[in-house]
Design a protein around this motif. Sequence first.
Motif, PDB file in Angstrom:
ATOM      1  N   LEU A 279     -28.847 -55.870  12.853  1.00 27.31           N
ATOM      2  CA  LEU A 279     -27.673 -56.737  12.922  1.00 27.31           C
ATOM      3  C   LEU A 279     -27.814 -57.792  14.015  1.00 27.31           C
ATOM      4  CD1 LEU A 279     -24.688 -54.285  12.341  1.00 27.31           C
ATOM      5  CD2 LEU A 279     -25.380 -56.192  10.894  1.00 27.31           C
ATOM      6  N   ILE A 280     -28.425 -57.430  15.136  1.00 27.67           N
ATOM      7  CA  ILE A 280     -28.654 -58.417  16.197  1.00 27.67           C
ATOM      8  C   ILE A 280     -29.568 -59.525  15.693  1.00 27.67           C
ATOM      9  CG2 ILE A 280     -29.725 -58.767  18.457  1.00 27.67           C
ATOM     10  CD1 ILE A 280     -28.763 -55.922  19.178  1.00 27.67           C
ATOM     11  N   GLU A 281     -30.628 -59.149  15.008  1.00 29.76           N
ATOM     12  CA  GLU A 281     -31.532 -60.169  14.453  1.00 29.76           C
ATOM     13  C   GLU A 281     -30.816 -61.036  13.428  1.00 29.76           C
ATOM     14  OE1 GLU A 281     -34.055 -62.107  11.692  1.00 29.76           O
ATOM     15  OE2 GLU A 281     -33.033 -60.228  11.138  1.00 29.76           O
ATOM     16  N   GLY A 282     -29.971 -60.423  12.601  1.00 29.02           N
ATOM     17  CA  GLY A 282     -29.211 -61.206  11.629  1.00 29.02           C
ATOM     18  C   GLY A 282     -28.236 -62.154  12.279  1.00 29.02           C
ATOM     19  N   GLY A 283     -27.585 -61.716  13.355  1.00 32.16           N
ATOM     20  CA  GLY A 283     -26.654 -62.588  14.055  1.00 32.16           C
ATOM     21  C   GLY A 283     -27.342 -63.758  14.733  1.00 32.16           C
ATOM     22  N   LEU A 284     -28.513 -63.525  15.311  1.00 31.12           N
ATOM     23  CA  LEU A 284     -29.238 -64.607  15.975  1.00 31.12           C
ATOM     24  C   LEU A 284     -29.676 -65.686  14.997  1.00 31.12           C
ATOM     25  CD1 LEU A 284     -31.467 -62.594  18.487  1.00 31.12           C
ATOM     26  CD2 LEU A 284     -29.517 -64.039  19.036  1.00 31.12           C
ATOM     27  N   SER A 285     -29.904 -65.333  13.741  1.00 29.12           N
ATOM     28  CA  SER A 285     -30.344 -66.308  12.752  1.00 29.12           C
ATOM     29  C   SER A 285     -29.198 -66.869  11.915  1.00 29.12           C
ATOM     30  CB  SER A 285     -31.385 -65.668  11.822  1.00 29.12           C
ATOM     31  OG  SER A 285     -30.846 -64.543  11.160  1.00 29.12           O
TER      32      SER A 285
ATOM     33  N   ALA B  33     -24.592 -61.504  18.998  1.00 27.45           N
ATOM     34  CA  ALA B  33     -25.822 -62.183  18.587  1.00 27.45           C
ATOM     35  C   ALA B  33     -25.518 -63.551  17.977  1.00 27.45           C
ATOM     36  CB  ALA B  33     -26.590 -61.320  17.590  1.00 27.45           C
ATOM     37  N   ILE B  34     -24.413 -63.683  17.254  1.00 25.05           N
ATOM     38  CA  ILE B  34     -24.034 -64.990  16.705  1.00 25.05           C
ATOM     39  C   ILE B  34     -23.756 -65.974  17.836  1.00 25.05           C
ATOM     40  CG2 ILE B  34     -22.215 -66.217  15.448  1.00 25.05           C
ATOM     41  CD1 ILE B  34     -22.024 -63.855  13.568  1.00 25.05           C
ATOM     42  N   VAL B  35     -23.017 -65.530  18.862  1.00 33.18           N
ATOM     43  CA  VAL B  35     -22.722 -66.402  20.005  1.00 33.18           C
ATOM     44  C   VAL B  35     -24.007 -66.815  20.706  1.00 33.18           C
ATOM     45  CG1 VAL B  35     -21.582 -66.528  22.246  1.00 33.18           C
ATOM     46  CG2 VAL B  35     -20.417 -65.441  20.324  1.00 33.18           C
ATOM     47  N   LEU B  36     -24.903 -65.859  20.959  1.00 35.00           N
ATOM     48  CA  LEU B  36     -26.158 -66.156  21.652  1.00 35.00           C
ATOM     49  C   LEU B  36     -27.068 -67.032  20.806  1.00 35.00           C
ATOM     50  CD1 LEU B  36     -26.770 -62.584  23.084  1.00 35.00           C
ATOM     51  CD2 LEU B  36     -26.366 -64.630  24.450  1.00 35.00           C
ATOM     52  N   GLY B  37     -27.112 -66.777  19.503  1.00 27.36           N
ATOM     53  CA  GLY B  37     -28.013 -67.524  18.639  1.00 27.36           C
ATOM     54  C   GLY B  37     -27.606 -68.961  18.420  1.00 27.36           C
ATOM     55  N   ASN B  38     -26.320 -69.278  18.602  1.00 24.95           N
ATOM     56  CA  ASN B  38     -25.850 -70.641  18.376  1.00 24.95           C
ATOM     57  C   ASN B  38     -25.621 -71.418  19.667  1.00 24.95           C
ATOM     58  OD1 ASN B  38     -25.040 -71.093  15.278  1.00 24.95           O
ATOM     59  ND2 ASN B  38     -24.696 -68.951  15.815  1.00 24.95           N
ATOM     60  N   ALA B  39     -25.931 -70.819  20.805  1.00 24.74           N
ATOM     61  CA  ALA B  39     -25.806 -71.512  22.083  1.00 24.74           C
ATOM     62  C   ALA B  39     -27.101 -72.243  22.398  1.00 24.74           C
ATOM     63  CB  ALA B  39     -25.482 -70.514  23.196  1.00 24.74           C
ATOM     64  N   VAL B  40     -26.995 -73.274  23.210  1.00 24.28           N
ATOM     65  CA  VAL B  40     -28.173 -74.032  23.640  1.00 24.28           C
ATOM     66  C   VAL B  40     -28.780 -73.295  24.825  1.00 24.28           C
ATOM     67  CG1 VAL B  40     -29.018 -76.251  24.450  1.00 24.28           C
ATOM     68  CG2 VAL B  40     -27.089 -76.166  22.863  1.00 24.28           C
TER      69      VAL B  40
ATOM     70  N   ALA C 198     -36.872 -61.547  18.008  1.00 29.11           N
ATOM     71  CA  ALA C 198     -35.840 -60.749  17.354  1.00 29.11           C
ATOM     72  C   ALA C 198     -36.212 -60.445  15.903  1.00 29.11           C
ATOM     73  CB  ALA C 198     -34.498 -61.472  17.411  1.00 29.11           C
ATOM     74  N   GLU C 199     -36.846 -61.410  15.240  1.00 29.66           N
ATOM     75  CA  GLU C 199     -37.276 -61.172  13.855  1.00 29.66           C
ATOM     76  C   GLU C 199     -38.315 -60.060  13.803  1.00 29.66           C
ATOM     77  OE1 GLU C 199     -38.988 -63.681   9.992  1.00 29.66           O
ATOM     78  OE2 GLU C 199     -39.003 -64.574  12.002  1.00 29.66           O
ATOM     79  N   GLY C 200     -39.263 -60.084  14.756  1.00 25.34           N
ATOM     80  CA  GLY C 200     -40.250 -59.012  14.803  1.00 25.34           C
ATOM     81  C   GLY C 200     -39.611 -57.666  15.092  1.00 25.34           C
ATOM     82  N   ALA C 201     -38.643 -57.642  16.025  1.00 29.75           N
ATOM     83  CA  ALA C 201     -37.947 -56.390  16.317  1.00 29.75           C
ATOM     84  C   ALA C 201     -37.157 -55.902  15.103  1.00 29.75           C
ATOM     85  CB  ALA C 201     -37.012 -56.581  17.511  1.00 29.75           C
ATOM     86  N   GLY C 202     -36.556 -56.845  14.366  1.00 29.00           N
ATOM     87  CA  GLY C 202     -35.826 -56.466  13.162  1.00 29.00           C
ATOM     88  C   GLY C 202     -36.728 -55.873  12.096  1.00 29.00           C
TER      89      GLY C 202
END
Length: 565
Positions: free
Chosen positions: A72-78, A250-257, A268-272
């Motif tokens: 889910l963390i990997e999904g949120g980051l992407s 993860a959504i907040v972190l993935g969409n921040a600069v 994160a993709e590799g961890a997922g």
Amino acid sequence: MTLPQLYVVLLAGGLVLLASIAAARTASRLGLPSLLLFLAVGVLIGEDVLGLDFDDAQLAQTLGTCALALILIEGGLSTRWTDLRKLLAPSALLATAGVAVSVLVTAAGAHLLLGMDWQLALLLGAIVSSTDAAAVFAVLRALPLPRKLAGMVEAESGFNDAPTVILVLVFSSVGGVPDLATIGGQVLYQIVVGAAVGLLVGWAGVAALRYVALPASGLYPLATLGLGVIAFAAAGAANASGFMAAYLSAIVLGNAVLPHRAATRSFAEGAGWLAQIGLFVMLGLLVDPSELPGALLPALLVGAVLLLLARPASVLACLIPFRVPWRHQAFISWAGLRGAVPIVLATFPIVAGVPGSGHLLNIVFVLVVVFTLIQGPALPPLARALGVIQPDQAREVDIESAPLDVLDAELLTLTVPAGSRLHGVEVAELRLPAPAVISLVIRDRATFVPAPETGLREGDTLLIVATGATREAAERRLRAVGRQGRLARWYGEQGGPDPARLSGRAEPVGGLRTPAQQQRAQPQQRHPDRHQDRAPAVGERRPRQENYAGHRHGGAHRGDPAQHG
């Protein structure tokens, strides 16, 4: 565990990992979700085939929950917020009210067709009501679907894990099924508090990572993943939904600069992927293949009710207010693939000691495998038949950033100090060795990309990209112009280290800031374009040359012979 035993375990784990990676490649070529072959690897090395015995449901639940959090963390980051915010209302409704409708219809079918008591039927309905984004997009990755359609399925899959876990825990209670008010209160509390914890950790993490410089770039992906895990654990400690907290943080972190975003997403993709492989192989180990044939008929009946009645009813009830076209609704109904979450959730009643829960695990396992084989390959032709894609529809471009280390390049900065001879020199007149280039100029707190005729000014900060082979030559040229201006070569200035540098004091020259390591003193090599190193003869016409960024720069620049410096 002794050291020789550790070697054996690591060898077996490495071989299983490589076999799973090969299985993922095979599945992508066949157009199947990778989970099927991962499960097959687990069954293959299990007790009935290669003899590895594993039947610890408690350990499977613990490790499976951790793996789901990483997925889910990997999904949120992407997940892109620009897409999600437009679909938040319908996706949230599908993940809550849609789950409730699906649970009730599936439970009714299991009660009527299989004769299950209501608690076990509701438990089965809750277990199989969660869709799996990884399974869906493994098949849809090559299809040019509209972002609105694909994003809705993705967002639903990210949000519906939380309510289904809550319902499974509620229905696994040995004391019986609580009343609707109690169930609604628990669901509301866990979702609201979990969302608050996730958003809070995400925003705090963004503030910390944006303003705290870490000593190594590899620490940023670790910090980002660690923040998602913290959100998951903090919400769980508060008896709230850790899955909701992990996904939203993860959504907040993935969409921040943030620094090194591309590296963070790759990590994160590799961890997922590692979490998926370990999860499905472990779940394949957990089941007993000799018991699966007895679960085939119940799995087919419950799966048919879920696919043909429960899922369409939930989609129809939730999407009618949003005027979603019926073609999109039909596709979303069929695209509700089941994956890791139902099999992990099937371990919860086993751990809780619910009677008949062992048979539920076999039913869920067979249902996931069979209906993934039915739904997965049928998705592309169904999408074309429904007209949700067009054969000539352009796919969305996939933009990826290339870190400088991939290009064997370095980013140099130079600030033009007061009184420097760089003042007034045009970018093209610097004649930096190719492919070194000034990529950006910062002037009066404004940034712009310079043109070849852009003149430098005192106080300008230049961002210069230079390869490892040209960095030293670029630095020498910048030093030379900083000391003698555009006529540096006429005066024999080659830009070598000044006495302060040679004496060991790392004082930058002309505002040039370089890494901290000691500069190597090397003999200056003359530029192969030797006409640049001499003054033109009287009446001689200067040849045209290729200068900055491939632009043509003629010899006559407002009659200034200093260009030949």
